[in-house]
Structure formats: structure tokens, C-alpha cells
Design a protein around this motif. Structure first.
Motif: not given
Lengths: 291, 339
Positions: A105, A109, A239-241, A243-244
Motif C-alpha cells: 500500500y 501510494r 497521500d495515504t490513509e 489506518e492502512q
């Protein structure tokens, strides 16, 4: 002539192939300090394939992307010494504890941020985990096709790439659209060695963090020669979330680690003489282990 | 719902051995969990394929039969598995750690956001207490695998995400028929609904698939050489001994890396797992990564000039001497005394 933008995914790994007696501590844990950190071998095979594309299509570029601690910048330099053009070190505590999925992930990104690319190449697997998962998972996250177990990039024309795959029981030639993710296997040609001129050119290439330790008259060098700047991206640059990422983005958890204990058997010593061997062979034949 | 799924791989229209081994393990786990075992087969011309699978205890066999699905390519097989798994919500999914399983597994796990553990050597059911979160999980799949070049054994769990996915190498698990008359149900997968046209972007231009030249799993006797053999030339002695004894020649990773033997002869964690009647380890020091692939052999002979080689501690017979002296003696005695 067409030029290609290639991203090489590489990993710095402990050299688990040469595990000596001091590699395990007395308490049964791995002594990482005793294992040299190296460029993952199959990622070097992948670098060679990328370099061959660059040989054939001059003006093509290779960007080494790695995720790891600060010292992983070493493998970016190693890539530069062998012919890569620049590098990105993805490094942040937020990435710590990532399993293959969280790693994929984060890498995907970072690749998404680079936008413009034609090929993503990496080794089939890394020797510290041997999972072979990150390549295909990155492909899935970017919604790109994947070709694994590649031994050779044979041809690129009309936005299609022809690849030779080495499987357990044979060979497959496939044609894939560009861009695609390619994982290269260890049976592919070994990577060329460092180039003396490139070593001279890039030996001071450093990340921002590494440069902080340098004295001031040295710092001017990095403004004069921008190619000496190894990009360092923290979680803020991508640009990441949250919780991932890292542990929370990792579905797999390590429940337990055990040292491998030798189950010693009662062995029988056999003399390497005619008499000794004859007795052993008789015993094996009498018990029908042989014959 | 929430059953165990095994992805069955095809080799020349027949189910691959590794898939039978996984079905066998899957059946044991299903019995322990009190759930059903389901299989999924994707390919072309699959009439009656389910009959090869039922005897291993499969309750349901999902079949995707379409000429576009063979030979294997990544994207359509991924789409079909995702399609089935999203509906059936398996708790466990197993695949072979083969070039196909290792291409497909990570793609599926990424799409479904589920954890995947590669190359497991053992699968067990157990519980887990997450003290920090104050939560206890019952009946999780313990995915046990060597790591760090085989120097440690890690137990991996997927507490939250489903399916719990694992790949296993051929030969690591045993294959065993549950019952010749075991009867399951075939369900055909709606392929047109599961795949998208853009799944077929990869074109296979040529395929040269050879029958495996070396079948280490079937050999009753294995004569294995390590880096200590010194040269490819010296490996000829091993071939001679193997031929006389009716066995096969294997090699350690170090010997393969040095070019003494072909890659398909490699025994160990990154090679084949074998359990012959007799394993003769010649010039092999016995690193963990090698022992993992042969320590279940019925009898082990270690021939080595290093009295402290780790291989000696798992050997039944230790010959402390020069391999090139010992082997001719073995050949001579066997030739003179076998009928």
C-alpha cells in the motif's frame, strides 16, 4: 526513439544466505547486527533488466524506490553506482511493522505520486521473507497487470512488452500492455557491476537526513549538483490513509517466534574404511532400506 | 458460508499433487472447525473434474469452465476467486506455493484486504488473546513458517481479516484420500459475470512446459550433495551412486548456487521437501534451510569431513571421512551383494 520511465522497487535485506554461528544470540533471537545488510539479490536481477531497457532506449530513466530505515539509502546509492538515475527513500515510523500488504500500500501510494511511468520492475521475492507478495500486491493496488517470474524483457514495441517467464517446469513468453508490473527471478542475468565513473559521480549522493551530519562547506555541493539529492519521503509527502499503514494496516500479525532447535538424534559413527562401509551397507540391505 | 476453500491447480487437465495435499489438510481443519471443505477449479474442459476432488473430502466443488481460462493467467483467475469469495466469505483459503499460487494469492489478498502467509510448513487451529485490545479470538488459523533463512519459526495469525490465506509448497503436507465414495456437489461459476474483458490483456505467445525431469518426491533413495562436494565434476560420483541404488540426486542451495547441480534438484526450504527411505547427505553442512526439506527422511546418512557439521546431529549414521573415498566403497559393496 521512445524513452521509458522505469521504477525499480528494491529492498535492503539482511544477508540470510550467509548465516554464521554468531547470527543467533544466546537467547535465541536473531542478531541482526551480525548479518550484513545487502541489496536484495533478485532486485539486482530486476535492475539489470531495467538497465538493458535503458541501453536499448537511450534517455530512458530508472528511479529506485525503497521503503526502509535511513540506512536503506545505501541501496539507492548502490543502484546509482550501477546505472540508475535517481532514488526515493520512503521512510517514516508510520511505516514500521508493515506486513506485505501494508508495504504494498505504501509503495503504491508513492508510485501514484510519481504518476508518469511506463514500467515497474522488482525482484520476485526478498531473501528475508521469501514471500513473493509485494510485486503482485503493488500491481493490484495500482490496478495494473502483473507478470511474475520474468527472466528476460525481450522486446518493447507499440506500447506492448514481451517477456520470458521461467516457471518450475518450463518457459512462457507473454505480451503485456504498458504500464505493467514485472517481477524478475534469480535465474535472470546477474546485474552488471558498479561503474567507476558513476561511483565518482554519486559517492556523495545523500538524503536530507544524511546531509544533516555534513559540515557546511559541503552543503553547497548539493545545490550545485542536484543529482546528489536522494529524495526522502516521509508519510507527509505521500497521500495515504493512516489506518492502512504500518501495524494497523497489516492483517497478518506475528503471534510467536521460536528459535529452531536441533532435535539431536542418536547417531551411529561409521568408520570410512572398507570394513565400516561394508557393515553399514549390509545393515541397510538387511533392513530393506536398500534393495 | 465461512467454510474452508482450496484453490485446485491444474496440470495437463488433472489436479496437481499440491492441491490434493491441501485438500487433505483442509479436510482435517474443516473437521476440527466443524465446517465444510470447498474447492475451486478454474480452467477449460473440466467435465467430471469434481470426481478427482470429492475423494479428498470436498463437500462443494466450484468450477469455472471457459476456454479463455486455460492456460492460467493472473487477472481472470483473480476475478473469479474474488467473485466467489465475496459471495461465500470463506474463513480460510489455501493455495499451492507454486508459480501459479504465488502469482495469484497476493493479488487476491490485496483485492480482498486479507492477510496471506507464504510457504507455510504447518497449519493448526488455535486461539489468540490480544491483551492490549482485551479481546480473545477463538479458532484462528495458525500459519507456521520458517523465516530469516530458516533460522526462526514464526506463527502468523490474521485476527480480523477473512479469509485467512496461506500458501504451502508441494510435498510439505501429505495427501490422503478421505473416502473413495465421498460425494460432494458441483457448482458452476457464472464466468461471464465474474470476469471483465480487460482481464484478458495478457497474451500468452508461447509455452514450453516440460514434464519434470527430476522427481525427487517419488525417489526411495536420495543421494544429496552440498557445497563440500567441491565441483560439478565430483557430483558425477553422486549420480553413479544414485543410479546403482535406484535413487535420485539432490543438492543443497549452496551447491545449486555454485552451479554443481540443476535448480530442480534443490532440497530445502526454498526447494523441494522430501521424505525418502534413505537420504545420503554428502558434503552437506546442514544449514537449517536444508534440514527443513529432508529431516523427515526415514534414515539419514551424513558423509562429511567436518565432525561438527550440524547435519551430523540429525543423521542416523555419521561417516566422518572423504566423500570421494566413501562412495566407491558403497557402490562396490552394493554391486557385489545385491541380487
Amino acid at each position: 526513439m521512445k524513452q521509458f520511465k522505469i521504477i525499480l522497487l528494491a529492498k535492503q535485506v539482511p544477508d540470510t544466505r550467509n548465516v554464521g554461528k554468531d547470527a543467533m544470540k544466546a537467547d535465541g533471537t536473531v542478531n541482526r547486527a551480525a548479518l550484513p545488510a545487502i541489496f536484495n539479490p533478485e532486485d539486482l536481477n530486476a535492475l539489470e533488466q531495467a538497465l538493458q531497457v535503458k541501453d536499448q532506449f537511450p534517455g530512458s530513466t530508472i528511479t529506485v524506490l525503497t521503503m526502509g530505515p535511513g540506512r536503506a539509502a545505501d541501496i539507492i546509492r548502490e543502484g546509482l553506482f550501477r546505472g540508475a538515475d535517481d532514488g526515493i527513500l520512503l521512510t517514516d515510523r508510520a511505516f514500521a511493522g508493515s506486513d506485505t500488504l501494508a508495504t504494498s500500500y505504501a509503495l503504491s501510494r508513492a508510485i501514484a505520486k510519481m504518476k508518469d511511468y511506463d514500467l515497474i520492475v522488482c525482484g520476485r521475492q526478498a531473501i528475508d521473507g521469501d514471500t513473493a507478495q509485494v510485486g503482485p500486491q503493488v500491481a493490484e493496488k495500482l490496478n495494473l497487470p502483473q507478470v511474475t517470474y520474468v527472466e528476460q524483457i525481450q522486446k518493447i514495441e507499440n506500447k506492448k512488452i514481451t517477456l520470458k517467464r521461467r516457471l518450475d517446469n518450463g518457459v512462457e513468453i507473454v505480451k503485456a500492455p504498458i504500464p505493467t508490473v514485472i517481477t524478475v527471478t534469480g535465474s535472470a542475468p546477474a546485474c552488471r557491476s558498479r561503474n567507476a565513473q558513476l561511483i565518482m559521480k554519486y559517492k556523495h549522493a545523500k538524503t536530507v537526513s544524511e546531509r544533516q551530519d555534513d559540515n557546511e562547506d559541503y552543503l553547497a555541493l548539493y545545490n550545485e549538483r542536484p543529482y546528489l539529492n536522494i529524495n526522502e519521503w516521509t508519510v507527509n509527502e505521500v497521500d495515504t490513509e493512516a489506518e492502512q499503514l504500518g501495524l494497523s494496516g497489516s492483517p497478518t500479525k506475528v503471534k510467536k517466534i521460536e528459535n529452531v532447535v536441533l532435535q539431536a538424534k542418536e547417531s551411529k559413527a561409521i568408520e570410512p574404511t572398507d570394513a565400516g562401509i561394508n557393515l553399514l551397507m549390509k545393515e541397510l540391505m538387511d533392513s530393506h532400506t536398500l534393495g | 458460508m465461512n467454510n474452508i476453500f482450496v484453490y485446485c491447480e491444474l496440470e495437463d487437465g488433472a489436479i496437481a499433487n499440491v492441491s490434493f495435499e491441501l485438500l487433505t489438510k483442509g479436510r482435517q481443519l474443516a473437521d476440527e472447525l466443524g465446517c465444510q471443505l470447498e474447492a475451486i477449479v478454474i480452467g477449460s474442459n473440466l467435465d467430471g473434474i469434481e470426481n478427482q476432488i470429492y475423494p479428498y473430502g470436498a463437500d462443494v466443488v466450484h468450477v469455472a469452465d471457459d476456454s479463455r481460462l486455460a492456460p492460467y493467467t493472473t487477472l481472470p483467475h483473480t476475478s473469479i476467486i474474488n467473485f466467489v469469495f465475496e459471495k461465500e466469505k470463506p474463513q480460510i483459503a489455501l493455495m499451492g506455493a507454486t508459480p501459479i499460487g504465488r502469482d495469484l494469492g497476493p493479488r487476491v489478498s490485496s483485492a480482498l484486504y486479507s492477510g496471506l502467509t507464504a510457504d507455510c510448513t504447518s497449519l493448526e487451529i488455535g486461539s489468540h488473546e490480544d491483551k492490549k485490545a482485551g479481546k480473545t479470538y477463538e479458532k484462528l488459523l495458525y500459519q507456521i513458517r520458517p523465516a530469516f533463512g530458516g533460522n526462526i519459526i514464526a506463527t502468523i495469525i490474521n485476527p480480523e481479516c477473512r479469509p485467512q490465506m496461506a500458501t504451502v509448497r508441494e510435498g510439505v503436507m501429505k495427501s490422503e484420500i478421505r473416502s473413495k465414495t465421498y460425494k460432494g456437489e458441483r457448482k458452476n461459476i457464472d464466468v461471464a459475470k465474474a470476469v471483465k474483458p480487460e482481464d484478458f490483456v495478457i497474451e500468452i505467445i508461447e509455452r514450453h512446459i516440460e514434464q519434470k525431469k527430476v522427481n525427487l518426491n517419488a525417489a526411495p533413495v536420495i543421494v544429496a550433495g552440498g557445497y563440500g562436494m567441491g565441483s560439478k565434476e565430483n557430483f558425477k560420483a553422486l549420480h553413479e551412486l544414485a543410479e546403482v541404488l535406484g535413487g535420485e540426486v539432490a543438492a543443497s542451495r549452496a551447491a545449486v548456487d555454485a552451479g554443481f547441480a540443476e535448480h530442480d534438484r534443490q532440497v530445502g526450504q526454498t526447494g523441494v521437501t522430501v521424505r525418502p527411505k534413505l537420504y545420503i547427505a554428502c558434503g552437506i553442512s546442514g544449514q537449517i534451510q536444508h534440514r527443513a526439506g529432508m529431516e523427515d527422511s526415514a534414515q539419514i546418512i551424513a558423509i562429511n569431513n567436518d565432525a561438527n557439521a550440524p547435519i551430523n546431529s540429525i543423521a542416523d549414521y555419521v561417516i566422518n571421512g572423504e566423500v570421494m573415498d566413501v562412495i566407491p566403497k558403497m557402490i562396490k559393496y552394493y554391486k557385489a551383494n545385491s541380487k
